[in-house]
Design an enzyme around this catalytic site. Structure first.
Site, PDB file in Angstrom:
ATOM      1  N   HIS A  86      -2.844   8.360   5.579  1.00 19.07           N
ATOM      2  CA  HIS A  86      -3.034   6.981   5.132  1.00 19.07           C
ATOM      3  C   HIS A  86      -4.472   6.549   5.401  1.00 19.07           C
ATOM      4  O   HIS A  86      -5.102   5.931   4.542  1.00 19.07           O
ATOM      5  CB  HIS A  86      -2.044   6.064   5.856  1.00 19.07           C
ATOM      6  CG  HIS A  86      -2.062   4.655   5.389  1.00 19.07           C
ATOM      7  ND1 HIS A  86      -1.888   4.302   4.060  1.00 19.07           N
ATOM      8  CD2 HIS A  86      -2.239   3.489   6.060  1.00 19.07           C
ATOM      9  CE1 HIS A  86      -1.962   2.988   3.942  1.00 19.07           C
ATOM     10  NE2 HIS A  86      -2.179   2.470   5.133  1.00 19.07           N
TER      11      HIS A  86
ATOM     12  N   GLU B  86      -1.176   5.972  13.038  1.00 18.18           N
ATOM     13  CA  GLU B  86      -0.803   7.131  12.214  1.00 18.18           C
ATOM     14  C   GLU B  86      -0.874   8.415  13.027  1.00 18.18           C
ATOM     15  O   GLU B  86      -0.020   9.303  12.873  1.00 18.18           O
ATOM     16  CB  GLU B  86      -1.704   7.233  10.984  1.00 18.18           C
ATOM     17  CG  GLU B  86      -1.293   8.378  10.074  1.00 18.18           C
ATOM     18  CD  GLU B  86      -2.144   8.509   8.821  1.00 18.18           C
ATOM     19  OE1 GLU B  86      -1.714   9.245   7.909  1.00 18.18           O
ATOM     20  OE2 GLU B  86      -3.218   7.897   8.759  1.00 18.18           O
TER      21      GLU B  86
ATOM     22  N   PHE C  15       1.580  -3.161   4.703  1.00 15.57           N
ATOM     23  CA  PHE C  15       1.961  -4.472   5.220  1.00 15.57           C
ATOM     24  C   PHE C  15       3.479  -4.609   5.132  1.00 15.57           C
ATOM     25  O   PHE C  15       4.123  -4.087   4.228  1.00 15.57           O
ATOM     26  CB  PHE C  15       1.345  -5.571   4.359  1.00 15.57           C
ATOM     27  CG  PHE C  15      -0.050  -5.961   4.747  1.00 15.57           C
ATOM     28  CD1 PHE C  15      -0.779  -5.225   5.660  1.00 15.57           C
ATOM     29  CD2 PHE C  15      -0.640  -7.077   4.184  1.00 15.57           C
ATOM     30  CE1 PHE C  15      -2.059  -5.582   6.022  1.00 15.57           C
ATOM     31  CE2 PHE C  15      -1.931  -7.453   4.524  1.00 15.57           C
ATOM     32  CZ  PHE C  15      -2.639  -6.705   5.447  1.00 15.57           C
TER      33      PHE C  15
ATOM     34  N   CYS D  59       0.804  -1.221   0.000  1.00 14.14           N
ATOM     35  CA  CYS D  59       0.000   0.000   0.000  1.00 14.14           C
ATOM     36  C   CYS D  59       0.839   1.275   0.000  1.00 14.14           C
ATOM     37  O   CYS D  59       0.294   2.378  -0.059  1.00 14.14           O
ATOM     38  CB  CYS D  59      -0.935  -0.002   1.196  1.00 14.14           C
ATOM     39  SG  CYS D  59      -1.848  -1.554   1.361  1.00 14.14           S
TER      40      CYS D  59
ATOM     41  N   HIS E 152      -9.607   1.868  -0.430  1.00 16.72           N
ATOM     42  CA  HIS E 152      -8.160   1.639  -0.376  1.00 16.72           C
ATOM     43  C   HIS E 152      -7.715   1.057  -1.711  1.00 16.72           C
ATOM     44  O   HIS E 152      -8.025  -0.090  -2.039  1.00 16.72           O
ATOM     45  CB  HIS E 152      -7.837   0.685   0.767  1.00 16.72           C
ATOM     46  CG  HIS E 152      -6.378   0.647   1.128  1.00 16.72           C
ATOM     47  ND1 HIS E 152      -5.369   0.984   0.243  1.00 16.72           N
ATOM     48  CD2 HIS E 152      -5.754   0.313   2.290  1.00 16.72           C
ATOM     49  CE1 HIS E 152      -4.206   0.864   0.840  1.00 16.72           C
ATOM     50  NE2 HIS E 152      -4.408   0.453   2.086  1.00 16.72           N
TER      51      HIS E 152
ATOM     52  N   LYS F 287      -9.191   7.935   1.212  1.00 20.15           N
ATOM     53  CA  LYS F 287      -9.739   6.572   1.166  1.00 20.15           C
ATOM     54  C   LYS F 287     -11.196   6.530   1.609  1.00 20.15           C
ATOM     55  O   LYS F 287     -11.924   5.591   1.284  1.00 20.15           O
ATOM     56  CB  LYS F 287      -8.896   5.634   2.031  1.00 20.15           C
ATOM     57  CG  LYS F 287      -7.488   5.360   1.506  1.00 20.15           C
ATOM     58  CD  LYS F 287      -6.755   4.384   2.401  1.00 20.15           C
ATOM     59  CE  LYS F 287      -5.330   4.123   1.895  1.00 20.15           C
ATOM     60  NZ  LYS F 287      -4.436   5.265   2.105  1.00 20.15           N
TER      61      LYS F 287
END
Length: 809
Positions: free
Chosen positions: A294, A305, A392, A161, A332, A327
């Site tokens: 994010h 975050e 990830f 991502c 996403h 998002k």
């Protein structure tokens, strides 16, 4: 002599998402706080915890160039649409300079094509070669480059991502280093059962449109699409009177080294990426006006975050900055997220508008920043903004943008002084057909003995000669309990990294951890885990989605595991460039070291064999006795596919001298080019590998007659090999360098192929012996004084890399 680094500006934008067929529609919807997260039509979502996502529902097939193609993956369609709009926006369609590059980020590549191919293959059916080419992760960047006539560096980044933001940052580096004057940078991913089943298995999906930063948030919403920005050297842009949207200042990368899927709960790694981007940009935390967060909508990510922003900016500055999540409106977009969100960030600066976080309901004490709920804010002036992307595997990326002012000056403080730093190799390791020992490897390469090839069964149970890993036990490096949760690719990457650190006498401690990075290259990545996860889902549906396998399906997981096991927490990235992936990782490491982003970087490549992978190479026509119909370029293919891992420590000379360690070689420079036709076949008329060698020589200030040896890619695909040998003969027409290769022992080890070549080149310089290729394509070992070499690599589908190494003086 220090050179002034060029400023990098944004001159074109292209996007396709659930809320817009183009950039204008995207921006209008974002400012209005409209989301496009609705019931999915293109996939069967029965049995999954949600049936909604940010699905693109616009017609894609109307473009003429899509009508001409037999097989086009949905993610590639998105990228082509966004690329066309971006080039039209920049007024560069059909007018790109010869050094134009393309850097694309993706999380799952051609996942839809992969699913189709796997369905055919598990039924025992052959698939057309075009389908195999579309499913490759680097197929997106290469198809875009073929379509729009790009001949410079073509790079695919797969940091899950964080890939889209990483692509923008690396593209800016290519321009600043003079490797390109224009770069198309962005990302693309499409909805797939693979992604839906994966996030379902982790119980991460929300049953309603996601609510980032809200107190009652309960998961993310997937999305799909593409975003592409045209980045340009400011002087080039101003010379042609281009419209400039914003300036790209700098970016920061880091690794958490914490967990395969969960972020560090206190945002430690993410804060370092934000802080690094700000420091490199030459500004202060209080200068930041807006952060495009994010903001996934999962409980852990949003609170982590928030902590990261506070740590990076300080409590006072963090309370003043506006933050929002795109998002919440598009879902996403995985590898495309950072690209589309980067476009929104650029337009925020351009229009002086803070976009909202849609669907926001109730505050969360753990998310106590100004997350700009539901309504856009019109500001008098926005000067600096950040786009955050965290992924990830603990990959973190932050990009700093600035409102464009032609009279402002470049603020980066470290670029000029770093541009003259020499880059050296201080450690190396390999795991392959002769085991893990470097001496055993050299003995095999320099002995002119029969190759250690073995037989490997494909998906149909037919034997194929391969170069398989021998004499290797992962538990020599990794505890059995930890190894059980890792796939073969990750275990290989960790093992070879540990060997390289030992060889290079580099001990990672809490004091230097953030100054040591990891860049991993792979051609086919986590094929083993993809098969283990998806085949049961294909046969049984959602109930078979196994959360133990899914984290390993993302290509950057191996680099994340290296960071966790070694605590190398600095620059972290994963690059996918077919059989040139190792060289691509070295090139990226070279740029980061020259920019002062790290003191040392582990440059790694790894790939493994599976029966289905062998069948894929047969479908492509690259292996002998293939049932696929072969084109002219494949008719004489004798490629011996292999597996293995290689690693080198790439380090600044200052760091190496401070550590007082032996230096194996110096990297003087590199060249990267692209030369594929639209069908993925090599276009010999563009002289791609020859241009790459010329660029490497020019950057290194070395003449052709000073080169002692060329380690050729020599893939045993006749068309490619003939072109490379002709290029060597043409470039070195009045010189006589040795033409060398170690592939008589190691075979074509996929993404690690060039790593074995580089180690052979280093050992040849050390030992005064070299394996020389004869005109009959056999190998003879001769004594020779080797001081300067070129190491070539090709992706097999059009990307070319040439690295120039020399003895350290």
């Amino acid at each position: 002599m220090n050179r002034k680094k060029p400023r990098v500006v944004v001159t074109g934008l292209g996007a396709i998402t659930a809320i817009g067929e183009n950039t204008n529609e995207l921006w209008d919807s974002v400012v209005s706080g409209i989301h496009g997260i609705h019931r999915v039509d293109s996939l069967n979502m029965d049995g999954y915890m949600t049936n909604i996502a940010g699905e693109v529902k616009f017609r894609l097939e109307d473009l003429d160039f899509l009508k001409e193609r037999k097989t086009v993956d949905r993610a590639i369609e998105f990228a082509l649409r966004a690329g066309l709009e971006a080039l039209q926006s920049a007024n560069l369609l059909g007018q790109l300079p010869k050094d134009t590059g393309c850097v694309m980020g993706t999380c799952l590549g051609g996942a839809n094509s992969w699913e189709k191919w796997l369905n055919l293959r598990t039924k025992g059916d052959h698939a057309e070669p075009a389908l195999w080419k579309q499913l490759r992760f680097n197929g997106i960047a290469e198809t875009v480059s073929s379509e729009f006539g790009i001949f410079g560096p073509v790079v695919t980044i797969s940091t899950a991502c964080a890939a889209g933001g990483n692509a923008i940052g690396h593209a800016a580096d290519l321009i600043r280093s003079g490797k390109a004057s224009v770069v198309l940078a962005g990302g693309a991913d499409a909805l797939s059962i693979l992604a839906v089943a994966g996030f379902h298995s982790l119980q991460s999906l929300s049953s309603e449109a996601c609510k980032p930063y809200s107190g009652d948030r309960d998961g993310l919403s997937l999305g799909e699409g593409a975003g592409i920005l045209v980045l340009e050297n400011e002087e080039h842009a101003r010379a042609r009177q281009a419209n400039i949207f914003a300036e790209v200042l700098e970016f920061g990368l880091s690794a958490d080294g914490y967990h395969p899927t969960a972020p560090h709960p206190e945002g430690e790694g993410a804060s370092r990426a934000i802080r690094k981007a700000i420091e490199k940009s030459g500004i202060q935390p209080e200068d930041i006006d807006y952060i495009n967060g994010h903001g996934t909508g999962t409980p852990k990510n949003d609170s982590a975050e928030t902590m990261a922003i506070k740590r990076a900016l300080g409590e006072n500055a963090a309370q003043q900055v506006k933050v929002s999540s795109t998002k919440s409106m598009i879902g996403h977009l995985l590898g495309a997220a950072g690209a589309v969100e980067g476009i929104v960030t650029v337009l925020s600066l351009f229009h002086n508008i803070i976009p909202p976080t849609a669907n926001f309901t109730t505050p969360d004490p753990e998310c106590d920043l100004d997350y700009t709920p539901n309504m856009a804010l019109h500001q008098q002036q926005l000067d600096y903004a950040i786009s955050n992307n965290f992924a990830f595997g603990g990959n973190n990326c932050s990009v700093v943008f600035r409102k464009y002012d032609p009279y402002s000056v470049a603020l980066s403080t470290n670029l000029e002084k770093q541009s003259e730093e020499r880059i050296v190799i201080t450690g190396m390791a390999q795991i392959g057909a002769v085991g893990t020992d470097i001496d055993a490897f050299w003995n095999a390469v320099s002995a002119s003995e029969d190759s250690p090839f073995s037989m490997f069964r494909d998906a149909e149970g037919m034997n194929t000669e391969v170069s398989a890993i021998q004499h290797y036990d992962s538990t020599s490096y990794i505890a059995r309990k930890e190894a059980r949760r890792m796939d073969k690719l990750s275990k290989l990457a960790v093992s070879v990294a540990m060997e390289a650190l030992k060889n290079g006498q580099l001990e990672i401690t809490s004091k230097n951890a953030s100054h040591v990075g990891v860049i991993l290259g792979t051609a086919n990545g986590t094929m083993e885990s993809l098969e283990n996860f998806y085949i049961p889902v294909m046969n049984e549906g959602a109930v078979a989605a196994n959360p133990a396998y899914f984290p390993n399906t993302v290509f950057n997981q191996a680099a994340g595991q290296v960071a966790m096991h070694t605590q190398a927490l600095g620059v972290s990235s994963t690059v996918v460039d077919g059989h040139a992936s190792f060289s691509s990782s070295v090139c990226m490491a070279y740029e980061h070291l020259r920019n002062g982003d790290a003191d040392a970087i582990l440059s790694i490549a790894a790939d493994v064999l599976t029966p289905l992978l062998i069948s894929g190479y047969k479908d492509s026509g690259w292996l002998e006795n293939s049932g696929a119909s072969k084109s002219l370029e494949h008719q004489l293919s004798k490629l011996t596919i292999g597996e293995g891992a290689t690693a080198i420590i790439v380090e600044t000379l200052t760091s190496a001298l401070t550590r007082k360690v032996p230096i194996y070689a110096e990297i003087k420079g590199y060249g990267r080019t692209y030369d594929a036709n639209q069908d993925g076949g090599i276009n010999q008329s563009s002289r791609g590998i020859e241009r790459a060698m010329e660029i490497a020589l020019l950057e290194s200030d070395v003449s052709a007659n000073q080169i002692d040896a060329v380690f050729v890619a020599q893939s045993e695909i006749a068309h490619a090999d003939f072109g490379e040998r002709a290029s060597v003969a043409n470039l070195f027409y009045d010189a006589n360098p040795y033409v060398s290769s170690c592939k008589h022992v190691m075979g074509e080890a996929q993404g690690a192929a060039a790593g074995f070549q580089m180690i052979t080149a280093i050992l040849s310089m050390e030992n005064g012996r070299i394996p020389q290729l004869t005109e009959e394509a056999t190998t003879q070992i001769i004594d020779a004084n080797i001081e300067r070499v070129l190491v070539n690599a090709v992706s097999l589908t059009g990307s070319n890399t040439s690295l120039l190494l020399c003895k350290y003086e």
